[in-house]
Scaffold this active site. Structure first.
Site, PDB file in Angstrom:
ATOM      1  N   SER A 170       9.076  22.855  34.170  1.00 32.39           N
ATOM      2  CA  SER A 170       8.521  22.499  35.474  1.00 32.39           C
ATOM      3  C   SER A 170       9.229  21.227  35.936  1.00 32.39           C
ATOM      4  CB  SER A 170       7.026  22.205  35.332  1.00 32.39           C
ATOM      5  OG  SER A 170       6.533  21.538  36.478  1.00 32.39           O
ATOM      6  N   TYR A 199       0.242  18.367  30.608  1.00 31.84           N
ATOM      7  CA  TYR A 199       1.145  19.382  31.172  1.00 31.84           C
ATOM      8  C   TYR A 199       2.570  18.838  31.249  1.00 31.84           C
ATOM      9  CZ  TYR A 199       2.973  22.788  34.606  1.00 31.84           C
ATOM     10  OH  TYR A 199       3.720  23.740  35.273  1.00 31.84           O
TER      11      TYR A 199
HETATM   12  N1  NAD Z   1       4.170  27.799  40.714  1.00 39.78           N
HETATM   13  C1  NAD Z   1       4.823  26.644  40.559  1.00 39.78           C
HETATM   14  O1  NAD Z   1       5.100  25.908  41.523  1.00 39.78           O
HETATM   15  C2  NAD Z   1       5.251  26.196  39.189  1.00 39.78           C
HETATM   16  C3  NAD Z   1       5.808  24.924  39.073  1.00 39.78           C
HETATM   17  C4  NAD Z   1       6.238  24.496  37.827  1.00 39.78           C
HETATM   18  C5  NAD Z   1       6.132  25.326  36.730  1.00 39.78           C
HETATM   19  N2  NAD Z   1       5.568  26.563  36.868  1.00 39.78           N
HETATM   20  C6  NAD Z   1       5.468  27.398  35.662  1.00 39.78           C
HETATM   21  O2  NAD Z   1       5.810  28.736  35.982  1.00 39.78           O
HETATM   22  C7  NAD Z   1       5.180  29.596  35.011  1.00 39.78           C
HETATM   23  C8  NAD Z   1       4.532  30.757  35.727  1.00 39.78           C
HETATM   24  O3  NAD Z   1       3.461  30.269  36.506  1.00 39.78           O
HETATM   25  P1  NAD Z   1       3.066  30.872  37.940  1.00 39.78           P
HETATM   26  O4  NAD Z   1       3.280  29.813  38.938  1.00 39.78           O
HETATM   27  O5  NAD Z   1       3.669  32.193  38.121  1.00 39.78           O
HETATM   28  O6  NAD Z   1       1.471  30.971  37.751  1.00 39.78           O
HETATM   29  P2  NAD Z   1       0.508  32.208  37.486  1.00 39.78           P
HETATM   30  O7  NAD Z   1      -0.798  31.589  37.112  1.00 39.78           O
HETATM   31  O8  NAD Z   1       0.570  33.148  38.626  1.00 39.78           O
HETATM   32  O9  NAD Z   1       1.141  32.953  36.209  1.00 39.78           O
HETATM   33  C9  NAD Z   1       0.927  32.531  34.889  1.00 39.78           C
HETATM   34  C10 NAD Z   1       0.710  33.769  34.038  1.00 39.78           C
HETATM   35  O10 NAD Z   1       0.652  33.356  32.665  1.00 39.78           O
HETATM   36  C11 NAD Z   1      -0.384  34.084  32.049  1.00 39.78           C
HETATM   37  N3  NAD Z   1      -0.853  33.388  30.856  1.00 39.78           N
HETATM   38  C12 NAD Z   1      -1.589  32.263  30.798  1.00 39.78           C
HETATM   39  N4  NAD Z   1      -1.834  31.936  29.521  1.00 39.78           N
HETATM   40  C13 NAD Z   1      -1.215  32.861  28.749  1.00 39.78           C
HETATM   41  C14 NAD Z   1      -1.102  33.076  27.359  1.00 39.78           C
HETATM   42  N5  NAD Z   1      -1.699  32.246  26.485  1.00 39.78           N
HETATM   43  N6  NAD Z   1      -0.389  34.126  26.920  1.00 39.78           N
HETATM   44  C15 NAD Z   1       0.187  34.987  27.792  1.00 39.78           C
HETATM   45  N7  NAD Z   1       0.103  34.848  29.122  1.00 39.78           N
HETATM   46  C16 NAD Z   1      -0.594  33.802  29.600  1.00 39.78           C
HETATM   47  C17 NAD Z   1      -1.452  34.211  33.125  1.00 39.78           C
HETATM   48  O11 NAD Z   1      -2.405  35.240  32.830  1.00 39.78           O
HETATM   49  C18 NAD Z   1      -0.612  34.488  34.356  1.00 39.78           C
HETATM   50  O12 NAD Z   1      -0.396  35.866  34.533  1.00 39.78           O
HETATM   51  C19 NAD Z   1       4.238  28.716  34.197  1.00 39.78           C
HETATM   52  O13 NAD Z   1       4.850  28.372  32.964  1.00 39.78           O
HETATM   53  C20 NAD Z   1       4.092  27.473  35.063  1.00 39.78           C
HETATM   54  O14 NAD Z   1       3.764  26.319  34.314  1.00 39.78           O
HETATM   55  C21 NAD Z   1       5.130  27.011  38.081  1.00 39.78           C
END
Ligand code: NAD
Length: 276
Positions: A141, A154
């Site tokens: 991130s 985080y």
């Molecule tokens: N959206 C953003 O702006 C952003 C920014 C920085 C980092 N991220 C990272 O991107 C990644 C994806 O996040 P997103 O934005 O798509 O959010 P999201 O919440 O839509 O997707 C996250 C997915 O991970 C799954 N998950 C959670 N815990 C889990 C576990 N223990 N085992 C298996 N699956 C699990 C959830 O059920 C969900 O489907 C994450 O690692 C998040 O930290 C996102």
């Protein structure tokens, strides 16, 4: 559209957001994809909608046994494993100050966001090392790059993902395994609402957060999950075969620096002759 033809991929956290967009992208480019998630309902229906080149496996990324089963399931179902996208992640709750943070979610965040990436990398690499190599992509991130207030667990976990990615890329290079990571920033997925769920008005807090993101982002337009999927496609395929141990922010320029309009105004006024 055949960049990943013949390849097999796992996408963790593939039931929604960035993971789902990446699974769709990989499939569109000829890969067969196993979606792994703790959200069985969302994952099953996503895989069913994506057709016979997609499958779903329930897996908690923080559980080494379940990740081992995930690799076995993938090899049994699609005959191999070439791409491991360790994307699943959870946020920390927003706190006004570190002094107010009871850190009750510290271990859970570390287990999912850091240990989950390490386990996914290790299990995938054990298979890939004996089968001609592969590409591992980890989701960090911009919070793991930039020092800012709030969400300390985080940020620490995501910073750990970056350092781990660089170290393990060195370790695994001799097996033809590349390891890179993507640092998303400001992508509208459900993760923001999880971050604000404990607040009095979570929807308003999400709107405010989006405004803050906009104000610190040089590019004026919003990004989306497909922007991250494009980066994942690049790391997954052979176009990036000389690239390992890198971190690619996909964030509209946020980590490059703030668009300081106030500073620009000061500079303009300094350029104006005093006598004018
Ligand atoms: N959206 C953003 O702006 C952003 C920014 C920085 C980092 N991220 C990272 O991107 C990644 C994806 O996040 P997103 O934005 O798509 O959010 P999201 O919440 O839509 O997707 C996250 C997915 O991970 C799954 N998950 C959670 N815990 C889990 C576990 N223990 N085992 C298996 N699956 C699990 C959830 O059920 C969900 O489907 C994450 O690692 C998040 O930290 C996102």
């Amino acid at each position: 559209m055949n960049e990943l033809k013949g390849k097999v991929a796992i996408v963790t956290g593939g039931a929604s957001g960035i993971g789902l967009a990446s699974a769709e992208k990989f499939l569109a480019h000829g890969a067969r994809v196993v979606i792994a998630d703790i959200n069985a309902e969302g994952g099953e229906s996503a895989a069913a909608a994506l057709g016979s080149n997609a499958a779903f496996k329930t897996a908690d990324v923080s559980d080494t046994g379940q990740i081992g089963d995930l690799i076995d399931f993938t090899v049994d179902t699609f005959g191999g494993l070439d791409i491991m996208f360790n994307n699943a992640g959870i946020p920390a709750a927003m706190r006004s100050s570190f002094l107010d943070d009871d850190l009750h979610d510290f271990r859970h965040i570390m287990d999912v966001d850091l240990l989950g990436v390490m386990l996914g990398t290790q299990h995938a690499a054990r298979y890939m090392a004996e089968h001609g190599g592969g590409s591992i992509i980890n989701t960090t991130s911009i919070g793991g790059i930039q020092a800012r207030r709030g969400q300390m667990a985080y940020r620490a976990a995501k910073a750990g993902v970056i350092h781990f990615t660089k170290c393990v890329a060195i370790d695994l290079a001799e097996y033809g395994i590349r390891v890179n990571c993507i640092a998303p920033g400001g992508i509208p997925t459900k993760i923001l609402s999880i971050t604000t769920a404990h607040l009095a008005d979570p929807d308003e807090a999400v709107r405010e957060l989006r405004e803050v993101i906009k104000s610190i982002r040089p590019l004026p337009h919003d990004g989306n999950a497909d922007d991250i999927a494009e980066a994942a496609l690049y790391f997954a395929g052979d176009r990036s075969d000389y690239i390992t141990g890198t971190i690619l922010p996909v964030d509209g320029g946020i980590v490059a620096g703030m668009p300081l309009n106030a500073m620009a105004d000061i500079e303009k006024s300094c350029a104006t002759p005093i006598s004018a």
